[in-house]
Design a protein around this motif. Structure first.
Motif, mmCIF file in Angstrom:
data_model
loop_
_atom_site.group_PDB
_atom_site.id
_atom_site.type_symbol
_atom_site.label_atom_id
_atom_site.label_comp_id
_atom_site.label_asym_id
_atom_site.label_seq_id
_atom_site.Cartn_x
_atom_site.Cartn_y
_atom_site.Cartn_z
ATOM 1 N N PRO A 1 0.822 -1.223 0.000
ATOM 2 C CA PRO A 1 0.000 0.000 0.000
ATOM 3 C C PRO A 1 0.855 1.273 0.000
ATOM 4 C CG PRO A 1 -0.687 -1.482 1.767
ATOM 5 C CD PRO A 1 0.506 -2.092 1.115
ATOM 6 N N TYR A 2 1.974 1.217 0.667
ATOM 7 C CA TYR A 2 2.852 2.381 0.743
ATOM 8 C C TYR A 2 3.392 2.746 -0.639
ATOM 9 C CZ TYR A 2 5.417 5.470 3.814
ATOM 10 O OH TYR A 2 5.863 6.573 4.479
ATOM 11 N N THR A 3 3.794 1.755 -1.397
ATOM 12 C CA THR A 3 4.320 1.991 -2.746
ATOM 13 C C THR A 3 3.217 2.506 -3.668
ATOM 14 O OG1 THR A 3 5.914 0.213 -2.421
ATOM 15 C CG2 THR A 3 5.510 0.911 -4.681
ATOM 16 N N ILE A 4 2.050 1.926 -3.579
ATOM 17 C CA ILE A 4 0.924 2.356 -4.404
ATOM 18 C C ILE A 4 0.579 3.812 -4.102
ATOM 19 C CG2 ILE A 4 -1.546 2.019 -4.832
ATOM 20 C CD1 ILE A 4 -1.008 -1.019 -4.296
ATOM 21 N N LEU A 5 0.544 4.162 -2.822
ATOM 22 C CA LEU A 5 0.218 5.524 -2.423
ATOM 23 C C LEU A 5 1.274 6.523 -2.904
ATOM 24 C CD1 LEU A 5 -1.975 7.018 -0.921
ATOM 25 C CD2 LEU A 5 -0.669 6.697 1.168
ATOM 26 N N ARG A 6 2.537 6.120 -2.842
ATOM 27 C CA ARG A 6 3.610 6.990 -3.343
ATOM 28 C C ARG A 6 3.501 7.201 -4.849
ATOM 29 N NH1 ARG A 6 6.978 8.430 0.464
ATOM 30 N NH2 ARG A 6 7.829 6.735 1.667
ATOM 31 N N SER B 1 -3.847 15.652 -3.161
ATOM 32 C CA SER B 1 -2.478 15.466 -2.671
ATOM 33 C C SER B 1 -2.381 15.689 -1.171
ATOM 34 C CB SER B 1 -1.517 16.398 -3.397
ATOM 35 O OG SER B 1 -1.405 16.036 -4.747
ATOM 36 N N ILE B 2 -3.230 16.547 -0.626
ATOM 37 C CA ILE B 2 -3.240 16.757 0.826
ATOM 38 C C ILE B 2 -3.449 15.422 1.524
ATOM 39 C CG2 ILE B 2 -4.472 17.829 2.760
ATOM 40 C CD1 ILE B 2 -5.341 20.039 0.750
ATOM 41 N N PHE B 3 -4.391 14.649 1.029
ATOM 42 C CA PHE B 3 -4.737 13.393 1.678
ATOM 43 C C PHE B 3 -3.729 12.283 1.398
ATOM 44 C CE2 PHE B 3 -8.718 15.743 1.221
ATOM 45 C CZ PHE B 3 -9.054 15.838 2.566
ATOM 46 N N THR B 4 -3.206 12.219 0.181
ATOM 47 C CA THR B 4 -2.230 11.155 -0.091
ATOM 48 C C THR B 4 -0.976 11.349 0.749
ATOM 49 O OG1 THR B 4 -1.325 12.333 -2.006
ATOM 50 C CG2 THR B 4 -3.045 10.693 -2.432
ATOM 51 N N VAL C 1 -1.852 10.536 4.460
ATOM 52 C CA VAL C 1 -1.885 9.089 4.714
ATOM 53 C C VAL C 1 -0.462 8.527 4.752
ATOM 54 C CG1 VAL C 1 -2.646 6.855 3.800
ATOM 55 C CG2 VAL C 1 -4.218 8.787 3.820
ATOM 56 N N GLN C 2 0.424 9.041 3.907
ATOM 57 C CA GLN C 2 1.818 8.600 3.956
ATOM 58 C C GLN C 2 2.450 8.961 5.297
ATOM 59 O OE1 GLN C 2 4.335 9.368 0.470
ATOM 60 N NE2 GLN C 2 2.446 9.776 -0.656
ATOM 61 N N THR C 3 2.092 10.121 5.841
ATOM 62 C CA THR C 3 2.585 10.511 7.163
ATOM 63 C C THR C 3 2.092 9.532 8.215
ATOM 64 O OG1 THR C 3 2.526 12.834 6.493
ATOM 65 C CG2 THR C 3 2.668 12.386 8.855
ATOM 66 N N TYR C 4 0.810 9.206 8.166
ATOM 67 C CA TYR C 4 0.226 8.265 9.119
ATOM 68 C C TYR C 4 0.901 6.890 9.016
ATOM 69 C CZ TYR C 4 -3.153 5.159 11.286
ATOM 70 O OH TYR C 4 -3.736 4.202 12.064
#
Length: 190
Positions: free
Chosen positions: A24-29, A157-160, A163-166
């Motif tokens: 999920p981390y890679t997909i989100l990035r 982008s605010i949310f992506t 979520v990466q921060t979380y």
């Protein structure tokens, strides 16, 4: 115990691209990377127009060059940041030191929080400039779709990045737990 290291169960293992691209981390990035391309691409491509009686091109966001410059600059920088952190994500399983893993995750957490904030500022700024330009009987309707796309993807982008921060906070908690566990229960050599 061979091949195991504190903080990295698979340190030294082979890279598996299929597993990497399913995380999920890679997909989100990668989604954040595409959003940055859309933002700076739409502004750079259709963000500057001129009236028929003018020679010089102006920014579609209330003729404010700073608005277009902000969108293009932030989009470009987040594009490069996403590429850098994708490279770090590929390298991360190879890091065996808990301290180095912690530094990488803390950096990721700080950078992700920074970009989430910067996109919030960018969204507010671009939206404000777009509203002002629409109120002033502005005939610059040529780049309206590009402006809306830049504003929408700045919002997403605010949310992506949030979520990466979380996810970085969760990753940091797991690393901290491993470190504490290894201090309390040192593993005996075979």
């Amino acid at each position: 115990m061979e091949g195991m290291a504190y903080g990295a169960g698979k340190a030294g293992g082979a890279f598996d691209p299929q597993t990497f691209f399913r995380q999920p981390y890679t997909i989100l990035r990668m989604v954040s990377w595409v959003f940055s391309i859309v933002i700076f691409g739409s502004i750079a491509n259709e963000g500057y127009v001129n009236r028929p009686d003018e020679v010089e091109e102006f920014c579609i966001f209330n003729r404010n060059q700073n608005a277009c410059n902000y969108g293009v600059t932030m989009g470009t920088l987040t594009f490069l940041t996403c590429l850098a952190f994708l490279a770090l994500d590929v390298y991360f399983p190879q890091i065996s030191s808990v301290k180095d893993r912690k530094k990488a995750v803390l950096t990721d957490m700080g950078v992700s929080a920074f970009w989430s904030f910067m996109w919030f500022v960018g969204f507010c700024f671009l939206t404000n400039q777009w509203q002002v330009s629409k109120r002033e009987d502005n005939p610059l309707n040529e780049g309206a779709d590009a402006a809306r796309a830049a504003i929408a993807f700045a919002f997403f982008s605010i949310f992506t990045w949030g979520v990466q921060t979380y996810m970085a906070v969760e990753k940091l908690q797991n690393i901290t737990f491993e470190e504490e566990y290894n201090k309390l229960f040192p593993q005996a050599a075979p």
